[in-house]
Design a protein around this motif. Structure first.
Motif, short mmCIF file in Angstrom:
data_model
loop_
_atom_site.label_atom_id
_atom_site.label_comp_id
_atom_site.label_asym_id
_atom_site.label_seq_id
_atom_site.Cartn_x
_atom_site.Cartn_y
_atom_site.Cartn_z
N ASP A 159 21.17 27.55 33.46
CA ASP A 159 21.49 28.68 34.34
C ASP A 159 22.20 28.23 35.61
OD1 ASP A 159 21.44 31.39 35.23
OD2 ASP A 159 19.77 30.88 36.54
N ASP A 160 21.75 27.15 36.23
CA ASP A 160 22.34 26.70 37.49
C ASP A 160 23.42 25.64 37.30
OD1 ASP A 160 20.57 24.88 36.52
OD2 ASP A 160 19.60 24.44 38.43
N GLN A 161 24.06 25.64 36.12
CA GLN A 161 25.13 24.68 35.83
C GLN A 161 26.46 25.20 36.35
OE1 GLN A 161 24.61 21.70 33.38
NE2 GLN A 161 26.21 21.14 34.82
N GLN A 162 27.16 24.36 37.11
CA GLN A 162 28.46 24.73 37.62
C GLN A 162 29.54 24.28 36.63
OE1 GLN A 162 28.82 26.50 40.40
NE2 GLN A 162 26.59 26.48 40.75
N PHE A 163 30.49 25.18 36.32
CA PHE A 163 31.56 24.84 35.38
C PHE A 163 32.81 25.61 35.75
CE2 PHE A 163 29.38 28.53 33.72
CZ PHE A 163 30.38 29.32 33.18
N ASN A 164 33.92 25.18 35.19
CA ASN A 164 35.21 25.79 35.46
C ASN A 164 35.46 26.92 34.47
OD1 ASN A 164 37.78 26.36 36.34
ND2 ASN A 164 38.72 24.49 35.49
N ARG A 165 35.62 28.14 34.96
CA ARG A 165 35.81 29.30 34.09
C ARG A 165 37.27 29.56 33.74
NH1 ARG A 165 31.18 32.56 34.18
NH2 ARG A 165 29.62 31.91 35.73
N LYS A 166 38.19 28.82 34.32
CA LYS A 166 39.61 29.09 34.13
C LYS A 166 40.03 28.78 32.69
CE LYS A 166 44.17 28.03 36.01
NZ LYS A 166 44.93 27.23 37.02
N GLY A 167 40.66 29.74 32.05
CA GLY A 167 41.20 29.56 30.70
C GLY A 167 40.17 29.59 29.59
N LEU A 168 38.95 30.03 29.85
CA LEU A 168 37.91 30.05 28.83
C LEU A 168 37.97 31.36 28.05
CD1 LEU A 168 34.78 28.53 30.62
CD2 LEU A 168 36.41 27.41 29.10
N THR A 169 37.96 31.24 26.75
CA THR A 169 37.84 32.41 25.86
C THR A 169 36.48 32.46 25.18
OG1 THR A 169 38.83 31.16 24.04
CG2 THR A 169 40.32 32.43 25.45
N ILE A 170 35.69 31.39 25.31
CA ILE A 170 34.37 31.33 24.72
C ILE A 170 33.35 31.98 25.66
CG2 ILE A 170 33.90 29.05 25.69
CD1 ILE A 170 32.31 28.37 23.20
N GLN A 171 32.38 32.67 25.09
CA GLN A 171 31.33 33.28 25.90
C GLN A 171 30.31 32.23 26.32
OE1 GLN A 171 28.96 36.19 23.86
NE2 GLN A 171 27.91 36.90 25.70
N VAL A 172 30.01 32.20 27.61
CA VAL A 172 29.06 31.24 28.16
C VAL A 172 27.78 31.99 28.53
CG1 VAL A 172 28.62 29.52 29.94
CG2 VAL A 172 30.94 29.81 29.03
N LEU A 173 26.65 31.56 27.95
CA LEU A 173 25.35 32.19 28.19
C LEU A 173 24.48 31.26 29.03
CD1 LEU A 173 24.35 33.84 24.78
CD2 LEU A 173 25.19 34.96 26.84
N PRO A 174 24.31 31.52 30.31
CA PRO A 174 23.39 30.70 31.11
C PRO A 174 21.94 31.13 30.88
CG PRO A 174 25.11 31.75 32.46
CD PRO A 174 25.06 32.45 31.15
N VAL A 175 21.06 30.17 30.68
CA VAL A 175 19.63 30.45 30.47
C VAL A 175 18.83 29.54 31.40
CG1 VAL A 175 19.75 31.35 28.12
CG2 VAL A 175 19.66 28.89 28.50
N ARG A 176 17.69 30.06 31.86
CA ARG A 176 16.87 29.33 32.83
C ARG A 176 15.67 28.65 32.19
NH1 ARG A 176 12.71 31.10 36.49
NH2 ARG A 176 12.60 29.71 38.30
#
Length: 453
Positions: free
Chosen positions: A422-439
């Motif tokens: 959940d608290d992971q920082q990542f670059n969202r630019k150009g992403l077509t995949i769905q990212v699910l943050p979980v805690r």
């Protein structure tokens, strides 16, 4: 020359005047071995002979860009740090039958018109010829000799002046300078020191093959690994086709790189995109399978984690894992029971990493638990989702390194969803995949299984 007897610990290199059961330095049992050392009348050891050197100021030393030798293998060049440095000494180790000699011979056969030299103390020249024919190559400038005398091998190198030398293996080579059995600690250390001195003086790179002891480490004195410039470890299960080449020590590059090869009938083939080969395409509808976004070295890999949970046939349930740390598996099962509430005390749990790889990345913890729960509930996971996350003892999902590379690899291979902390920082630019943050682990399982029931 007057020989003296001393005892050396093969684990840490500590010396003692008598045989000891336990090493007082590293604490290991039964590691002391007898060594016969020879000194000259002047008191100097055999390996201490050399030219006197003069100290220089740091700013007076000129540094030139080192020209590396292209090994004609992108995987091997990556592990070496861009190629082989002239005058370097490389030690290649691995389990018996893993393919060390095949890799060494194949490397020389791929170097084209360069003059190379292969010295074997284990096989005859006819055996090496048969192996070369199996590898489908017949280079004209590859010279082969079957020899166990280090003096004779170095004499051949002086006469031929090759651009690369392979010695297979260091445990089968002996020098006449000391009176000791071939393969003993003193012989291995003395031969390695003489080869290193010769390589630096003649500016010729050497690759020496080393044996592995029963503990899985390089046989011989620990000082052997300190003498050489690079230590390469060839890993993998000989019953599977994939091999991993790691750099445990590299004075000329990074130790975080790794190369992946596939063992075939005609030799080793480079695996440039291992994720596509490690993933099975026919597991749709099968329970107990989860896809993990792992990183080995600096390379992202999508691997298939398989789990099987069944009722214990005997009183004590079994916990078995292949390619995954069994102690970490016990910890994850305890988290699954304590934090999520699933009881697995009376069930056998088996974990397997597909492809015969051994993965140490803690980011596959979430995939391991998802595969275990999928097998226990007999519910197949969605094949378009992969997972990356380290599981803590409190049931939380902790951040992992190189998350952007994991997401990009999953997107490149066509996955629609990736589950990350959940608290992971990542670059969202150009992403077509769905990212699910979980805690928490419970939150991840709720998202994974609520639509599959």
């Amino acid at each position: 020359m007057k020989p003296t007897i001393q005892y050396i610990c093969s684990s840490c290199g500590a010396k003692a005047p008598q045989m000891l059961g336990r090493c007082p330095v590293c604490g290991e049992w039964g590691t002391y071995e007898e060594e016969v050392s020879v000194s000259t009348k002047s008191g100097k050891s055999v390996t201490s002979v050399g030219r006197a050197s003069a100290p220089k100021r740091l700013h007076e030393i000129e540094v030139q860009t080192e020209t590396r030798i292209d090994m004609q293998s992108s995987e091997l060049n990556r592990v070496l740090g861009g190629g082989l440095v002239p005058g370097s000494l490389v030690l290649l180790g691995g389990e018996p039958g893993i393919g060390k000699s095949t890799l060494a011979l194949q490397v020389l056969m791929q170097m084209g018109d360069r003059k190379t030299f292969y010295a074997s103390g284990e096989e005859s020249v006819r055996q090496l010829k048969l192996r070369a024919e199996r590898l489908a190559g017949n280079p004209k400038n590859l010279f082969i000799v079957s020899e166990t005398s280090l003096e004779n091998i170095l004499q051949h190198v002086r006469e031929l002046k090759p651009e690369m030398v392979v010695i297979d293996s260091i445990q089968t080579i002996g020098t006449e300078a000391i009176d000791a059995t071939i393969g003993s600690l003193s012989q291995v250390r003395e031969c390695a020191a003489r080869i290193l001195q010769f390589a630096k003086e003649e500016n010729i790179p050497f690759l020496i093959v080393g044996h592995i002891n029963k503990e899985g480490s390089l046989a011989g004195p620990k000082v052997l690994e300190h003498i050489v410039d690079t230590v390469l470890q060839f890993e993998g299960d000989q019953h599977y086709m994939y091999r991993i080449l790691r750099a445990q020590k590299n004075r000329f590059g990074s130790t975080s790189e790794l190369g992946i090869f596939e063992m075939r009938q005609d030799g080793l083939r480079e695996v440039t995109n291992p994720s596509e080969l490690l993933l099975s395409s026919n597991h749709d509808g099968l329970s107990g399978i989860a896809i993990a976004a792992a990183v080995e070295g600096v390379r992202p890999l999508l691997i298939e984690v398989q789990a099987l949970v069944s009722s214990a046939a005997y009183g004590t349930p079994q916990r078995s894992s292949t390619g995954f740390d069994s102690r970490r598996l016990n910890m994850l099962l305890a988290v699954l029971e304590k934090r999520v509430g699933f009881k697995l005390l009376q069930k056998d749990v088996f974990i397997n990493i597909a492809g015969g790889l051994r993965v140490n990345d803690p980011a596959i913890d979430l995939a391991v638990l998802a595969a275990v729960l999928s097998s226990n509930m007999d519910i197949a996971l969605d094949t378009s989702i992969c997972l990356a996350g380290e599981v803590g003892l409190a049931g939380e999902i902790r951040p992992v390194n190189r998350i952007d590379q994991r997401i990009q690899e999953a997107q490149k291979l066509g996955f629609k969803t990736i589950m990350i902390p959940d608290d992971q920082q990542f670059n969202r630019k150009g992403l077509t995949i769905q990212v699910l943050p979980v805690r928490k682990v419970a939150d991840a399982f709720r998202l994974l299984f609520q639509q599959r029931q």
